[in-house]
Design an enzyme around this catalytic site. Structure first.
Site, mmCIF file in Angstrom:
data_model
loop_
_atom_site.group_PDB
_atom_site.id
_atom_site.type_symbol
_atom_site.label_atom_id
_atom_site.label_comp_id
_atom_site.label_asym_id
_atom_site.label_seq_id
_atom_site.Cartn_x
_atom_site.Cartn_y
_atom_site.Cartn_z
ATOM 1 N N HIS A 197 0.804 -1.216 0.000
ATOM 2 C CA HIS A 197 0.000 0.000 0.000
ATOM 3 C C HIS A 197 0.841 1.272 0.000
ATOM 4 O O HIS A 197 0.288 2.375 -0.091
ATOM 5 C CB HIS A 197 -0.934 0.009 1.208
ATOM 6 C CG HIS A 197 -2.011 -1.031 1.145
ATOM 7 N ND1 HIS A 197 -2.876 -1.149 0.086
ATOM 8 C CD2 HIS A 197 -2.343 -2.029 2.020
ATOM 9 C CE1 HIS A 197 -3.711 -2.153 0.304
ATOM 10 N NE2 HIS A 197 -3.402 -2.711 1.457
ATOM 11 N N GLU B 93 -6.051 -11.097 8.336
ATOM 12 C CA GLU B 93 -6.836 -9.887 8.119
ATOM 13 C C GLU B 93 -8.137 -10.091 7.351
ATOM 14 O O GLU B 93 -8.648 -9.160 6.721
ATOM 15 C CB GLU B 93 -5.987 -8.800 7.449
ATOM 16 C CG GLU B 93 -5.197 -9.230 6.251
ATOM 17 C CD GLU B 93 -4.280 -8.132 5.716
ATOM 18 O OE1 GLU B 93 -4.411 -6.972 6.150
ATOM 19 O OE2 GLU B 93 -3.444 -8.438 4.870
ATOM 20 N N ASP C 211 -8.078 -4.214 7.110
ATOM 21 C CA ASP C 211 -8.784 -5.156 6.244
ATOM 22 C C ASP C 211 -9.645 -6.123 7.045
ATOM 23 O O ASP C 211 -10.688 -6.578 6.559
ATOM 24 C CB ASP C 211 -7.783 -5.923 5.368
ATOM 25 C CG ASP C 211 -7.327 -5.099 4.175
ATOM 26 O OD1 ASP C 211 -8.175 -4.412 3.577
ATOM 27 O OD2 ASP C 211 -6.133 -5.132 3.848
#
Length: 230
Positions: A48, A162, A188
Site C-alpha cells: 500500500h 486480516e 482489512d
C-alpha cells in the site's frame, strides 16, 4: 553485516518495536532507520506504500541496513501480492534478493498458503528458493557462501491475519513450521467483518474478534510471535 536486530529480539523473547515506511528515497529510509536506537525493524511497504518492489525495495533495504554503524533495524519487505493471489512466489524471491531480513505477506487465509510462503522463503532442502543475485550477500555484508549458509535461519517469515477466513484458520496457520510472526491487520479485518476501519482503534466488535482469536497471545503458545499495527 546487516543487522539482526529483529531476530535477536525474537530469540531473546522481548518486544520488538518498529516503524512503517510507505514512501521511497534513500535519504528518507536512512533517516527513518536512524530515528531511534530502540527500533528493531522497518517495514518497507510495497503493498500500500508508494515504494515499487523493483528496484525500490533493493535501494530502500540497502539504505536501512547501512544507516547505523554496527547495527540498526532489520528491513522487512511487505510484498504487493496478497495470499489470495498466485503471485506471491516470485515477489518473495524479489524481496529476499533485495536483501530483506524478512518478508511480510498480506491476507494469508490458509495453512496451505502459509506452507507455500515458507517454501518460497527457504533454500533447499528446507524450501524451493533459488539463488542468483549478485547483490544480496553484499547488502548483508557477507560472502555468498556465508549468505547461503545462514539465510534459512536468519530470515523471518511473517503473514497477515486480516479476513474472516484467516481468523477461522488462525490456529492452523500459526502451527505451520517456518512461520515466525502472525501480524493482525486491523483495517482489512474490519472491512472483512463489515465494520469501519479503525479510527484510531478498531470497532469494539472487531476488537472482540481479535481477542477471541487471541492473536496477540496465540503465537507464543506455538512458539511464534504475534504482532499488531498500532
Amino acid at each position: 553485516m546487516a543487522s539482526k536486530a529483529l531476530l535477536s529480539a525474537f530469540r531473546a523473547n522481548r518486544p520488538a518495536f518498529g516503524v512503517w515506511l510507505t514512501a521511497g528515497g534513500i535519504f528518507h529510509a536512512r533517516t527513518v532507520a536512524q530515528a531511534s536506537p530502540h527500533l528493531s525493524w522497518v517495514v518497507v511497504d510495497c503493498e500500500h506504500g508508494i515504494i515499487p518492489l523493483v528496484p525500490g525495495a533493493t535501494e530502500t533495504v540497502a539504505a536501512i541496513h547501512s544507516a547505523v554503524p554496527n547495527g540498526g533495524p532489520s528491513a522487512i519487505v511487505r510484498i504487493p501480492a496478497t495470499g489470495v493471489s498466485g503471485s506471491t512466489s516470485w515477489q518473495i524471491k524479489y524481496a529476499l534478493d533485495a536483501g530483506a531480513r524478512g518478508v511480510l505477506v498480506p491476507m494469508v487465509s490458509t495453512a496451505e498458503k502459509a506452507r507455500e510462503i515458507v517454501a518460497d522463503s527457504r533454500f533447499p532442502p528446507l524450501g524451493r528458493r533459488g539463488f542468483g543475485s549478485a547483490y544480496t550477500h553484499g547488502i548483508w555484508g557477507v560472502a555468498v557462501s556465508e549468505y547461503l549458509a545462514s539465510a534459512n535461519d536468519d530470515i523471518s517469515v511473517m503473514v497477515q491475519i486480516e479476513n474472516q477466513e484467516s481468523v477461522k484458520n488462525v490456529k492452523e496457520i500459526a502451527a505451520v513450521d517456518g512461520i515466525d510472526v502472525l501480524f493482525v491487520g486491523p483495517y482489512d479485518l474490519s472491512i472483512s467483518l463489515g465494520y469501519p476501519t479503525p479510527n484510531p482503534d478498531p470497532h469494539p466488535d472487531v476488537e472482540k474478534v481479535i481477542q477471541q482469536c487471541d492473536l496477540l497471545h496465540l503465537g507464543p503458545s506455538v512458539g511464534k510471535k504475534g504482532s499488531r499495527r498500532l
